[in-house]
Scaffold this active site. Structure first.
Site, mmCIF file in Angstrom:
data_model
loop_
_atom_site.group_PDB
_atom_site.id
_atom_site.type_symbol
_atom_site.label_atom_id
_atom_site.label_comp_id
_atom_site.label_asym_id
_atom_site.label_seq_id
_atom_site.Cartn_x
_atom_site.Cartn_y
_atom_site.Cartn_z
ATOM 1 N NE ARG A 1 16.453 77.715 31.626
ATOM 2 C CZ ARG A 1 16.309 76.402 31.742
ATOM 3 N NH1 ARG A 1 15.350 75.899 32.505
ATOM 4 N NH2 ARG A 1 17.132 75.581 31.128
ATOM 5 C CG ASP A 2 18.403 74.357 34.499
ATOM 6 O OD1 ASP A 2 17.665 73.984 35.418
ATOM 7 O OD2 ASP A 2 18.826 73.574 33.624
ATOM 8 C CG HIS B 1 20.779 68.368 35.180
ATOM 9 N ND1 HIS B 1 19.947 68.942 36.111
ATOM 10 C CD2 HIS B 1 20.597 69.084 34.046
ATOM 11 C CE1 HIS B 1 19.290 69.954 35.570
ATOM 12 N NE2 HIS B 1 19.655 70.062 34.317
ATOM 13 C CG ASN C 1 21.925 72.941 35.579
ATOM 14 O OD1 ASN C 1 21.591 72.481 34.503
ATOM 15 N ND2 ASN C 1 21.108 73.671 36.329
ATOM 16 C CB CYS D 1 17.098 67.053 42.578
ATOM 17 S SG CYS D 1 15.611 66.069 42.788
HETATM 18 ZN ZN ZN Z 1 18.734 71.598 33.231
#
Ligand code: ZN
Length: 324
Positions: A13-14, A209, A249, A240
């Site tokens: 997901r993330d 994170h 993460n 990022c």
């Molecule tokens: Zn996250």
């Protein structure tokens, strides 16, 4: 030996929603199978958001259906609102997680709702759950709990007040998320302690994170004040785009290594976990993944917290960053 910490894998997901490419469904299923085979018992498999907003998640119902067939797995999905919760319950998830911004600025920018409106949304989701699927677990994750890129400092009183409001709205547990990678260990210790003092056993997962390299230190700080569920993603997927080389993460492989080396069983097999990277990379060719333990390998004489020795001295090599 029972696992003493629960590693909740959020990569599907993330991770997948923050990379540009869309992993084909068959690859997602193979990756989730490999993560489950490595011993992970909670996986956030996707999010129930409109496909036009996040095409990477268009197949989430199918992914949930498959993940439900994996023995002993808690299948979790993110939902942004009541409509998403309805779809998630219909698809058969075991656990819903709803992000609620601790920063008012982030809340308005992200979901165009105030924090108070989000608490209301949680109340409605809990009512839906109670009526249609009482076994489904409802988690609220307080995003930007440690700082916000829009607002800057997020007052700790705001976080505590919101956690209390969400517990009163009926959320089973309330976790704290360092969405922006701004947390430090002293802050993690303080804020989890304050929240636990107010809502006790409703205190949920640490979602941290690694943006500034403090991911593991922050996880340990959370552990020290009683947190036992940790979100992380394989290979730190979800880097990022504005900070090249910085992972997103906390890396699951490194987190598992830390706890196992400390004598705290996670139930996860590191060799099989590193092997699961092959499935991830097959579905996202060329996407950078991170992790120190997969690069360095296990320590000589390493034993798992349950006393088991690894089957091989070396971890399996992976395509990108293969060790020579
Ligand atoms: Zn996250």
């Amino acid at each position: 030996m029972q696992a003493q910490v629960l590693i909740s894998e959020v990569g599907p997901r993330d991770g997948l929603q923050s990379v540009k490419a869309t992993m084909p469904t068959a690859n997602k299923l193979a990756w989730i199978d490999a993560l489950h085979a490595a011993g992970l018992r909670e996986i956030e498999v996707g999010s129930f958001v409109p496909a036009r907003l996040l095409p990477q998640m268009a197949d989430v119902a199918e992914v949930v259906r498959h993940a439900r067939s994996l023995r002993g797995l808690t299948v979790m999905a993110l939902v942004p609102n009541l409509r998403g919760a309805q779809a998630a319950v219909a698809a058969g998830v075991h656990k819903i997680t709803l992000p609620v911004s601790a920063s008012e600025a982030h809340s308005l920018a992200n979901v165009r709702k105030t924090r108070a409106q989000m608490v209301d949304e949680v109340r409605q989701i809990v009512a839906l759950r109670n009526e249609l699927a009482p076994h489904v677990h409802v988690e609220a994750g307080l995003s930007t709990a440690f700082g916000c890129t829009l607002q800057g400092v997020v007052p700790e009183d705001d976080v505590v007040r919101l956690a209390v409001a969400l517990a009163e709205a009926g959320a089973d547990d309330i976790g704290l998320s360092d969405t922006t990678g701004m947390a430090n260990p002293a802050q993690v210790r303080r804020l989890f302690s304050r929240v636990r003092a107010e809502i006790g056993a409703h205190t949920g997962a640490a979602h941290l994170h690694n943006t500034r390299g403090l991911g593991l230190a922050n996880c340990l700080a959370a552990y020290d004040v009683g947190v036992r569920t940790f979100d992380s993603s394989q290979g730190g997927l979800g880097g990022c785009p504005y900070a090249p080389g910085a992972s997103g993460n906390v890396v699951t492989e490194d987190l598992v290594f830390m706890f196992e080396a400390m004598g705290l069983p996670t139930g996860v097999d590191l060799e099989k976990l590193v092997h699961a990277r092959t499935a991830l990379q097959a579905g996202l060719p060329g996407e950078p993944i991170y992790g120190m333990t997969p690069e360095a390998g296990l320590t000589k004489g390493f034993v798992y917290a349950d006393g088991r020795s690894p089957a091989h001295e070396r971890l399996p090599a992976t395509a990108a960053g293969a060790r020579t």
